[in-house]
Design an enzyme around this catalytic site. Structure first.
Site, short mmCIF file in Angstrom:
data_model
loop_
_atom_site.label_atom_id
_atom_site.label_comp_id
_atom_site.label_asym_id
_atom_site.label_seq_id
_atom_site.Cartn_x
_atom_site.Cartn_y
_atom_site.Cartn_z
N GLN A 1 -26.67 38.06 13.70
CA GLN A 1 -27.76 37.83 12.76
C GLN A 1 -27.77 38.90 11.68
OE1 GLN A 1 -31.55 37.28 14.67
NE2 GLN A 1 -32.73 37.68 12.80
N PHE B 1 -23.33 34.31 21.92
CA PHE B 1 -24.56 33.68 21.43
C PHE B 1 -24.53 33.59 19.90
CE2 PHE B 1 -29.38 34.11 20.73
CZ PHE B 1 -29.50 32.74 20.58
N PHE C 1 -28.23 33.49 10.76
CA PHE C 1 -27.36 33.88 11.87
C PHE C 1 -26.20 32.88 11.96
CE2 PHE C 1 -30.57 31.10 13.70
CZ PHE C 1 -29.85 30.24 14.51
N HIS D 1 -34.56 25.86 14.12
CA HIS D 1 -33.96 26.65 13.04
C HIS D 1 -33.18 25.71 12.12
CE1 HIS D 1 -34.83 30.57 14.97
NE2 HIS D 1 -34.68 29.88 16.09
N ASN E 1 -36.04 32.70 11.80
CA ASN E 1 -37.46 32.64 11.41
C ASN E 1 -38.31 33.25 12.50
OD1 ASN E 1 -37.91 30.59 13.43
ND2 ASN E 1 -37.12 29.06 11.99
N ARG F 1 -28.09 42.44 14.42
CA ARG F 1 -28.20 41.93 15.79
C ARG F 1 -26.93 41.15 16.12
NH1 ARG F 1 -32.53 37.43 17.86
NH2 ARG F 1 -32.47 37.87 20.10
N LEU G 1 -31.62 25.28 20.04
CA LEU G 1 -32.13 25.75 18.75
C LEU G 1 -32.35 24.62 17.75
CD1 LEU G 1 -29.96 28.97 18.25
CD2 LEU G 1 -32.22 28.77 19.28
#
Length: 500
Positions: free
Chosen positions: A295, A292, A347, A360, A336, A287, A356
């Site tokens: 991952q 951004f 990531f 995370h 997660n 990903r 975030l």
């Protein structure tokens, strides 16, 4: 109008108001309900007499065995509902009586009457108060669920099938033992839980046994607090004071990452264990979202796989610390699927992502290879944000591992301790010298003490031992002779100025 105009106002509806004004109470009709009362729970629904050998059906009707068996054999139907019924559908009931000879619940000791909700276990026929079954079998907080098909919950004769009868009977025996302890012996005890194995495993809080024992009647009273014992992992992670350094070799180049082993030790330990085992080798970043993050860490390449590196644990808890935040470019964090569901996926951010934080776990920071990270961000992706050309992780090289350094240090300490213990054991095996007397010189043999010194100054012979006054005078003369220094004559010059 006056100050007491509302003094008779009530904040509730009286029985008269409810019956006359608001139409809540319905008048009883002159039907069957006004002529017949409810049958007691211990009476047969067929003979209307108290039961001696109680049985029941799954819809809660109680019969006497001597009455229901001939009826079913003859008609083959339910006496009340008229439905088909066989003898195998009957459940033999086991009532419990108290000291007064009254039926009661063996768990809550509640005496049964027409106003108690009574339930029976279909598999065993044991009869309990419904609140006991609700507490031990139905409530989700106990982790138990009633098995079988429940019938009408409002019926006082509800029958429930359950496989957890043994647990309830264990509670009965436990309550009986507590009653005996209260009656025949004292439950006061100063003993507490076992102490931690060493000082490093001792917590700054207690086990809580004292407070629990004074508020819970089923626990033995404790009068001594004991420090709680910490897990080995917690003690081990507390000793980590340094950061780790690794290099991730990818399709677009190398990424040098600093791991916050001193702040999030469990997450870094999980990542390094995967790196040592080659878990991330030849996996892809599945990903990639520009501006951004990117991952990876899933060996299946789908974003739904992965597992933790700890044996017997598929996922582990989050580690949030106030010092770390998703601020800036190159933050390495765990992916997660909800709270405390960390596995192997991670990531790397392309920009600040404060939303975030506390969702995370942050465990690293890219400190080298930002041009590689820029090239990864510019890679082409499809509509599902999957790179059109695979971005692979070839391998991960570890330059500094604080966990391994700590293990080597502990191993060295253990080996030194073993060597020291071996030396102590070796000294124990050596024969101890014989003590001939007490005090200073107790290990010197008496024959050596009586022997004469070989020092020629005293002029004593070792062949002829002296005793008494002769020995004392001889030694005194020898000392006087030795104390006299011989004169030295100078051969000219200043010499040693002894004649001045």
């Amino acid at each position: 109008m006056g100050k007491n105009q509302h003094s008779k106002d009530r904040l509730f509806v009286t029985a008269t108001e409810w019956a006359t004004l608001y139409g809540g109470k319905k008048k009883e009709s002159a039907g069957a309900s006004s002529k017949y009362k409810k049958l007691p729970f211990d009476c047969c629904a067929l003979s209307l007499q108290p039961v001696e050998h109680p049985v029941c059906t799954r819809d809660g009707y109680v019969f006497d065995l001597v009455n229901i068996v001939p009826f079913v054999r003859k008609h083959g139907v339910h006496p009340v509902s008229g439905e088909k019924m066989a003898l195998k559908d009957l459940i033999k009931l086991h009532f419990h009586k108290n000291g007064d000879g009254k039926y009661h619940c063996p768990v809550t000791f509640k005496v049964f009457n027409d106003h108690v909700h009574i339930s029976a276990i279909a598999t065993t026929g044991n009869v309990y108060a419904h609140d006991a079954i609700k507490e031990f079998n139905i409530k989700a907080s106990t982790g138990l669920k009633a098995t079988g098909k429940p019938t009408d919950d409002d019926n006082p004769s509800t029958v429930r099938a359950s496989t957890d009868t043994k647990l309830i009977m264990d509670e009965v025996s436990k309550s009986d033992m507590l009653a005996l302890n209260k009656k025949y012996g004292s439950v006061l005890s100063s003993d507490a839980a076992s102490d931690p194995k060493d000082q490093s495993h001792t917590a700054h809080f207690s086990t809580g046994e004292v407070s629990r024992s004074f508020t819970a009647t089923h626990l033995t009273v404790r009068t001594k607090n004991t420090a709680a014992a910490l897990d080995d992992d917690i003690v081990r992670y507390r000793r980590i004071k340094e950061k780790g350094y690794i290099r991730i070799r990818t399709t677009y180049g190398d990424l040098n990452v600093e791991l916050h082993c001193n702040l999030t030790p469990r997450t870094c330990d999980n990542f390094m264990r995967h790196a040592y085992s080659g878990y991330y080798n030849n996996t892809i970043f599945h990903r990639n979202i520009r501006n951004f993050m990117i991952q990876g860490g899933d060996p299946t390449g789908t974003g739904t796989g992965g597992e933790s590196a700890f044996p017997g644990v598929s996922q582990f808890n989050d580690e949030f610390v106030p010092q770390l935040s998703h601020k800036g470019r190159g933050v390495v964090s765990m992916a997660n699927s909800g709270p405390n569901t960390n596995k192997s996926q991670f990531f790397i951010t392309y920009r600040s992502c404060p939303h975030l934080d506390r969702k995370h776990t942050i465990f690293g920071q890219v400190v080298g290879g930002l041009d590689t990270l820029l090239a990864m961000e510019r890679a082409q992706v499809d509509d599902t944000n999957h790179p059109t050309i695979d971005i692979k992780i070839f391998d991960i090289k570890i330059f500094k591992d604080p966990f391994k350094d700590l293990e080597e240090k502990d191993e060295q300490v253990r080996s030194e301790k073993k060597e020291h213990e071996k030396e102590i054991e070796a000294t124990k095996d050596r024969p101890q010298p014989k003590a001939h007397s007490a005090g200073v010189g107790k290990y010197i043999s008496p024959s050596t003490k009586r022997g004469v010194s070989s020092n020629p100054t005293f002029g004593l012979s070792s062949e002829t031992p002296l005793h008494g006054a002769a020995r004392t005078s001889n030694i005194s003369s020898a000392i006087d002779q030795s104390s006299k220094k011989p004169k030295t004559t100078s051969s000219g010059g200043f010499g040693d100025f002894s004649s001045w």
